[in-house]
Every structure is written in structure tokens, then in C-alpha cells.
Motif scaffolding. Structure first.
Motif, PDB file in Angstrom:
ATOM      1  N   GLU A  87      42.347  88.790  94.311  1.00  0.00           N
ATOM      2  CA  GLU A  87      42.128  87.253  93.978  1.00  0.00           C
ATOM      3  C   GLU A  87      40.813  86.972  93.980  1.00  0.00           C
ATOM      4  O   GLU A  87      40.163  87.391  95.053  1.00  0.00           O
ATOM      5  CB  GLU A  87      42.919  86.267  94.830  1.00  0.00           C
ATOM      6  CG  GLU A  87      44.476  86.580  94.725  1.00  0.00           C
ATOM      7  CD  GLU A  87      45.094  85.838  95.902  1.00  0.00           C
ATOM      8  OE1 GLU A  87      44.374  85.514  96.976  1.00  0.00           O
ATOM      9  OE2 GLU A  87      46.429  85.843  96.056  1.00  0.00           O
ATOM     10  N   CYS A  89      41.494  87.779  85.088  1.00  0.00           N
ATOM     11  CA  CYS A  89      42.610  87.239  84.370  1.00  0.00           C
ATOM     12  C   CYS A  89      42.335  85.851  84.204  1.00  0.00           C
ATOM     13  O   CYS A  89      42.348  85.137  85.350  1.00  0.00           O
ATOM     14  CB  CYS A  89      43.927  87.749  84.757  1.00  0.00           C
ATOM     15  SG  CYS A  89      45.246  87.118  83.926  1.00  0.00           S
ATOM     16  N   PRO A  90      42.440  85.104  83.025  1.00  0.00           N
ATOM     17  CA  PRO A  90      42.219  83.889  82.975  1.00  0.00           C
ATOM     18  C   PRO A  90      43.295  82.985  83.537  1.00  0.00           C
ATOM     19  O   PRO A  90      43.208  81.897  84.117  1.00  0.00           O
ATOM     20  CB  PRO A  90      42.005  83.344  81.429  1.00  0.00           C
ATOM     21  CG  PRO A  90      42.441  84.757  80.776  1.00  0.00           C
ATOM     22  CD  PRO A  90      42.559  85.768  81.758  1.00  0.00           C
ATOM     23  N   ASP A  91      44.746  83.610  83.464  1.00  0.00           N
ATOM     24  CA  ASP A  91      45.874  82.616  83.967  1.00  0.00           C
ATOM     25  C   ASP A  91      45.804  82.694  85.683  1.00  0.00           C
ATOM     26  O   ASP A  91      45.965  81.628  86.060  1.00  0.00           O
ATOM     27  CB  ASP A  91      47.065  83.135  83.492  1.00  0.00           C
ATOM     28  CG  ASP A  91      47.272  83.242  81.851  1.00  0.00           C
ATOM     29  OD1 ASP A  91      46.587  82.338  81.611  1.00  0.00           O
ATOM     30  OD2 ASP A  91      47.641  84.017  81.352  1.00  0.00           O
ATOM     31  N   SER A  92      45.620  83.797  86.127  1.00  0.00           N
ATOM     32  CA  SER A  92      46.002  84.025  87.714  1.00  0.00           C
ATOM     33  C   SER A  92      44.628  84.126  88.432  1.00  0.00           C
ATOM     34  O   SER A  92      44.691  84.042  89.562  1.00  0.00           O
ATOM     35  CB  SER A  92      46.660  85.411  87.735  1.00  0.00           C
ATOM     36  OG  SER A  92      45.874  86.721  87.400  1.00  0.00           O
ATOM     37  N   GLU A  93      43.421  84.207  87.604  1.00  0.00           N
ATOM     38  CA  GLU A  93      42.297  84.214  88.214  1.00  0.00           C
ATOM     39  C   GLU A  93      42.082  85.607  89.281  1.00  0.00           C
ATOM     40  O   GLU A  93      41.451  85.369  90.384  1.00  0.00           O
ATOM     41  CB  GLU A  93      41.916  83.006  89.088  1.00  0.00           C
ATOM     42  CG  GLU A  93      41.820  81.870  88.052  1.00  0.00           C
ATOM     43  CD  GLU A  93      40.289  80.914  88.351  1.00  0.00           C
ATOM     44  OE1 GLU A  93      39.785  81.243  89.259  1.00  0.00           O
ATOM     45  OE2 GLU A  93      40.258  79.984  87.529  1.00  0.00           O
ATOM     46  N   ASP A  94      42.878  86.555  88.968  1.00  0.00           N
ATOM     47  CA  ASP A  94      42.668  87.770  89.699  1.00  0.00           C
ATOM     48  C   ASP A  94      41.673  88.449  88.956  1.00  0.00           C
ATOM     49  O   ASP A  94      41.492  88.679  87.790  1.00  0.00           O
ATOM     50  CB  ASP A  94      44.124  88.704  89.514  1.00  0.00           C
ATOM     51  CG  ASP A  94      45.110  88.019  90.232  1.00  0.00           C
ATOM     52  OD1 ASP A  94      44.723  87.095  91.308  1.00  0.00           O
ATOM     53  OD2 ASP A  94      46.506  88.234  89.930  1.00  0.00           O
TER      54      ASP A  94
END
Length: 187
Positions: free
Chosen positions: A138, A172-177
Motif C-alpha cells: 500500500e 493502482c488508481p483504485d486501490s492505491e497499491d
């Protein structure tokens, strides 16, 4: 290694510098059963940090007490957090991890003398799969564990890519991983 980095992120104040965190990492991994650690001058030189300032920061944070030094013979400290004694790896394993961190975070291996980038390189290598060279974490965790501001993450990752530590990375734009791949030869 990843557990020690997470531990340091929790117990050290956010304003403790990356150089002091590199020193704290070595202390946590090299301490003896009495929570003492002696770091010789050569090792301190290898860290390429201001050892006097780093020791002072860690002492201000009440994480260690300086027993002797820093001086010509190095520095001897006593760590003040007894939870370190509960860390699972045996001392020989911790010493190997300390040697690995010293080698992996060296300016020659990271292509930079900047402590923050060296700390981040150690973090990314420690959290990568050895066979695939890939990692996932993360974004807020790497920011916390490396004590860097959110605004510094993208620039630091780009600089590590330019320095040849990372082959590539993306968030990753969705999870901010954060997903990354170490460059060939990095582990």
C-alpha cells in the motif's frame, strides 16, 4: 527485515531522518541479549550518514542511549525498547539481515548517497519476491515505513528507476497499491 522496518515506523517519530532510520535498522538487527550494540567506525562510514546527528536524533526520540562515542572507535549504544527482545529471528539471522541491509543500501548498489532513497531501496528489496523480483504494498505503508511525505513518493520511485534499482513501478488508481519490479541484478 520487513518486520523491523515496520517496527521502526511505529516506534520512531515521523520526523526522525532517513539517516537515523538507517542507523536504527543496524542497531535493531545487531543488538545483543543485553540490548547493546557496538558499531565500529568502518560500519558507520559504510552507512555514509552523519553518525553524530543520527545518534542524537535517536537519543532525542528516547529509542537509544549512547554509552560511548561516536568517536574514533565507533559508537556503543543501549537500546531502550524491550519489545526488540521479542523479535523472532535469532541473533545470527539478524546479523545476516543487517549485513544484507548494509550491502543492499550502499550507495554503490543504489546509485545514490541520499539516505531516503537508500532506505526506500532497502524497503522495496525486502518486500520483493526473490524469484519474480516483483513487489506490492500500500502506498501509505511505504510512505509511513520510510518516513517520507506523500508528495515525495513519485519522485523517489522515479529516481530509483533512473538509478537502476527498479525496472518499473505503477500505482493502482483504485486501490492505491504500489506495484514494482526490481531491475535485473537487484534482490
Amino acid at each position: 527485515m520487513s518486520e523491523i522496518l515496520s517496527y521502526l515506523a511505529v516506534v520512531l517519530p515521523a520526523d526522525v531522518s532517513a539517516g537515523a532510520r538507517l542507523l536504527a535498522l543496524q542497531c535493531a538487527l545487531r543488538m545483543n541479549a543485553y540490548m547493546r550494540v557496538k558499531l565500529p567506525t568502518g560500519m558507520l562510514r559504510s552507512l555514509q550518514i552523519d553518525a553524530v546527528e543520527a545518534c542524537h536524533e535517536l537519543e532525542q526520540a528516547r529509542w537509544l542511549s549512547i554509552v560511548d562515542g561516536p568517536g574514533a572507535a565507533g559508537v556503543t549504544t543501549e537500546l531502550r525498547d524491550a519489545t526488540l527482545l521479542a523479535q523472532s529471528p535469532a541473533r545470527p539471522d539478524r546479523r545476516r539481515a543487517a549485513d544484507w541491509a548494509l550491502h543492499s543500501g550502499s550507495p554503490a548498489r543504489t546509485g545514490t548517497a541520499e539516505p531516503l532513497l537508500r532506505l526506500q531501496a532497502i524497503y522495496l528489496k525486502a518486500h520483493s519476491d526473490p524469484s519474480s523480483r516483483q513487489g506490492l504494498t500500500e502506498c501509505d505503508r511505504i510512505v509511513r515505513d520510510c518516513a517520507m511525505g506523500d508528495q515525495l513518493l513519485h519522485g523517489a520511485l522515479s529516481r530509483l528507476t533512473t538509478a537502476g534499482i527498479l525496472e518499473g513501478w505503477r500505482i493502482c488508481p483504485d486501490s492505491e497499491d504500489l506495484h514494482w519490479t526490481l531491475a535485473p541484478g537487484q534482490r
